[in-house]
Enzyme design. Structure first.
Site, short mmCIF file in Angstrom:
data_model
loop_
_atom_site.label_atom_id
_atom_site.label_comp_id
_atom_site.label_asym_id
_atom_site.label_seq_id
_atom_site.Cartn_x
_atom_site.Cartn_y
_atom_site.Cartn_z
N LYS A 195 -10.47 -44.61 -50.84
CA LYS A 195 -9.31 -44.83 -51.71
C LYS A 195 -9.79 -44.89 -53.16
O LYS A 195 -10.75 -45.61 -53.47
CB LYS A 195 -8.60 -46.13 -51.33
CG LYS A 195 -7.38 -46.44 -52.19
CD LYS A 195 -7.70 -47.40 -53.30
CE LYS A 195 -6.57 -47.59 -54.29
NZ LYS A 195 -6.97 -48.40 -55.45
N ILE A 199 -11.97 -41.25 -45.66
CA ILE A 199 -10.79 -41.35 -46.53
C ILE A 199 -10.97 -42.46 -47.59
O ILE A 199 -10.29 -43.48 -47.55
CB ILE A 199 -9.51 -41.60 -45.70
CG1 ILE A 199 -9.73 -42.68 -44.61
CG2 ILE A 199 -9.00 -40.31 -45.07
CD1 ILE A 199 -8.43 -43.21 -43.99
N ASN A 217 -15.87 -38.73 -55.87
CA ASN A 217 -15.82 -38.63 -54.40
C ASN A 217 -15.78 -37.18 -53.94
O ASN A 217 -16.43 -36.81 -52.96
CB ASN A 217 -14.62 -39.41 -53.86
CG ASN A 217 -14.72 -40.89 -54.20
OD1 ASN A 217 -15.80 -41.38 -54.54
ND2 ASN A 217 -13.61 -41.60 -54.14
N TYR A 260 1.43 -50.38 -45.86
CA TYR A 260 0.83 -50.49 -47.20
C TYR A 260 1.91 -50.77 -48.25
O TYR A 260 2.77 -49.93 -48.53
CB TYR A 260 0.04 -49.24 -47.57
CG TYR A 260 -1.11 -48.94 -46.62
CD1 TYR A 260 -1.58 -49.89 -45.71
CD2 TYR A 260 -1.75 -47.70 -46.62
CE1 TYR A 260 -2.63 -49.62 -44.84
CE2 TYR A 260 -2.80 -47.42 -45.76
CZ TYR A 260 -3.23 -48.39 -44.86
OH TYR A 260 -4.27 -48.12 -44.00
P1 NAP Z 1 -12.71 -48.06 -49.77
O1 NAP Z 1 -12.24 -46.66 -49.79
O2 NAP Z 1 -13.91 -48.41 -48.97
O3 NAP Z 1 -12.97 -48.60 -51.27
C1 NAP Z 1 -11.98 -48.52 -52.24
C2 NAP Z 1 -12.53 -49.12 -53.53
O4 NAP Z 1 -13.60 -48.29 -54.02
C3 NAP Z 1 -11.50 -49.18 -54.65
O5 NAP Z 1 -11.72 -50.39 -55.35
C4 NAP Z 1 -11.83 -47.99 -55.53
O6 NAP Z 1 -11.52 -48.19 -56.89
C5 NAP Z 1 -13.33 -47.93 -55.36
N1 NAP Z 1 -13.82 -46.57 -55.56
C6 NAP Z 1 -13.41 -45.44 -54.95
N2 NAP Z 1 -14.14 -44.40 -55.34
C7 NAP Z 1 -15.04 -44.87 -56.24
C8 NAP Z 1 -16.07 -44.27 -57.00
N3 NAP Z 1 -16.34 -42.97 -56.89
N4 NAP Z 1 -16.80 -45.06 -57.85
C9 NAP Z 1 -16.55 -46.38 -57.96
N5 NAP Z 1 -15.57 -47.02 -57.25
C10 NAP Z 1 -14.83 -46.26 -56.40
O7 NAP Z 1 -11.55 -49.06 -49.31
P2 NAP Z 1 -10.21 -49.05 -48.46
O8 NAP Z 1 -9.05 -48.79 -49.34
O9 NAP Z 1 -10.24 -50.29 -47.67
O10 NAP Z 1 -10.36 -47.87 -47.40
C11 NAP Z 1 -9.97 -46.53 -47.65
C12 NAP Z 1 -8.68 -46.18 -46.93
O11 NAP Z 1 -8.79 -46.31 -45.52
C13 NAP Z 1 -7.49 -47.10 -47.25
O12 NAP Z 1 -7.00 -46.90 -48.55
C14 NAP Z 1 -6.54 -46.75 -46.14
O13 NAP Z 1 -5.88 -45.53 -46.40
C15 NAP Z 1 -7.50 -46.64 -44.96
N6 NAP Z 1 -7.64 -47.89 -44.20
C16 NAP Z 1 -7.17 -47.91 -42.90
C17 NAP Z 1 -7.23 -49.08 -42.16
C18 NAP Z 1 -6.73 -49.08 -40.74
O14 NAP Z 1 -6.61 -50.15 -40.14
N7 NAP Z 1 -6.43 -47.94 -40.19
C19 NAP Z 1 -7.79 -50.26 -42.70
C20 NAP Z 1 -8.29 -50.20 -44.01
C21 NAP Z 1 -8.22 -49.02 -44.74
P3 NAP Z 1 -10.21 -47.59 -57.62
O15 NAP Z 1 -9.10 -47.67 -56.66
O16 NAP Z 1 -10.07 -48.44 -58.83
O17 NAP Z 1 -10.51 -46.15 -57.98
#
Ligand code: NAP
Length: 280
Positions: A238, A236, A248, A52
């Site tokens: 983000k 988890i 959240n 990341y």
């Molecule tokens: P996500 O958690 O599905 O979505 C993140 C988005 O949602 C961001 O734009 C965030 O905005 C928004 N958000 C979060 N809470 C909100 C709320 N209560 N109301 C409105 N908008 C909200 O996306 P992700 O980052 O892809 O997945 C989460 C985590 O999983 C990653 O950060 C990473 O740690 C992990 N991950 C792992 C892999 C893997 O291959 N192992 C792949 C992808 C992700 P703001 O940031 O502006 O608050």
């Protein structure tokens, strides 16, 4: 905040945690404050990775958890290209330096790669014996890959972190049942679809809105509650903004009824089992 078993070696972990992919692109003070606010509210599982921001996310996490390390269940990941016997150990040490800590609570192989799994597992075990990691797991592993790790290491496998959200339920076919049977935690990544959360004008979005209103909640809280309602799931999301973190965290108090769950399942059908495990 409910807690859930995280494999056999780790303590129970908060069912809702905090992701950090792309967090280094957010306004730094706001992102650091958001992570700290999350810790205040019990979102103590922080997920990061050497990938990341090429280490920048780990540095930001290091700043956020300074002075609070003992409150955190800290997870990072080794890139498959680094996951050789020596490379895994070296990558972990670089992550520890960026995170300004002496240990990870769990260390994951980010996805299956070219290096023999035996070598990565041996390196994980060495890191565990040396006290640099408390437990280890994998990410983006389908059942055949999980079987291979199980053959090598059995119950030392703590978790499998995989893509799971309302519009992507493929892991329900085989990965979740396998993990439940083997006592392995399933960590749902991208629980909001990573920027593709169902909008209020879509059919699914309207269903979420109606259920949310009945619970005095938000559609995202309903989505998170759906994900973590069943064992062995943790999520988890983000969030780089405090108000999102607060939203959240409050999802932990939403208890969906059987009728709610059936409505959500109808609005977001699971579909057939795909040939390959979906990933991002
Ligand atoms: P996500 O958690 O599905 O979505 C993140 C988005 O949602 C961001 O734009 C965030 O905005 C928004 N958000 C979060 N809470 C909100 C709320 N209560 N109301 C409105 N908008 C909200 O996306 P992700 O980052 O892809 O997945 C989460 C985590 O999983 C990653 O950060 C990473 O740690 C992990 N991950 C792992 C892999 C893997 O291959 N192992 C792949 C992808 C992700 P703001 O940031 O502006 O608050």
């Amino acid at each position: 905040m409910d807690r859930r078993r995280f494999g056999s070696a780790a303590p129970d972990v908060a069912v809702i945690g905090q992701g950090t992919w792309n967090i280094e692109k957010d306004r730094r003070p706001s992102a650091v404050a958001a992570l700290r606010r999350g810790l205040d509210l019990g979102l103590t599982h922080i997920d990061t990775a050497e990938m990341y921001g090429a280490g920048a996310a780990e540095k930001l996490v290091g700043e956020a958890i300074a002075g609070r390390r003992d409150q955190v269940f800290l997870v990072s990941k080794v890139l498959p290209e680094n996951a050789s016997r020596q490379g895994t150990v070296a990558a972990c040490e670089r992550s520890l330096t960026r995170l300004k800590t002496d240990r990870l609570d769990c260390y994951l192989l980010h996805w299956p790669g070219e290096h023999p799994l035996e070598d990565t597992v041996e390196a994980f075990e060495q890191l565990r014996r040396d006290g640099k990691i408390r437990s280890w797991g994998v990410s983006n592993f389908d059942v055949n890959d999980l079987e291979a790790v199980w053959t090598l290491a059995g119950a030392r496998l703590a978790c499998n972190q995989v893509l799971y959200h309302l519009q992507e339920r493929a892991i329900e076919h085989a990965v979740i049942p396998w993990c439940e049977q083997h006592g392995v935690a399933v960590v749902a990544y991208s629980p909001f679809g990573s920027g593709a959360f169902p909008g209020p004008r879509t059919k699914g979005g309207r269903v979420l809105q109606a259920i949310a209103e009945a619970h005095g909640a938000t559609p995202r809280q309903v989505a998170l509650a759906f994900i973590v309602q069943s064992r062995p799931l943790l999520a988890i999301p983000k969030a780089g903004r405090q108000e999102h973190v607060e939203d959240n965290a409050a999802a932990a108090g939403v208890r969906l009824s059987g009728t709610d769950i059936a409505r959500i399942e109808r609005a977001f059908p699971r579909g057939r089992r795909p040939r390959e495990l979906p990933t991002l």
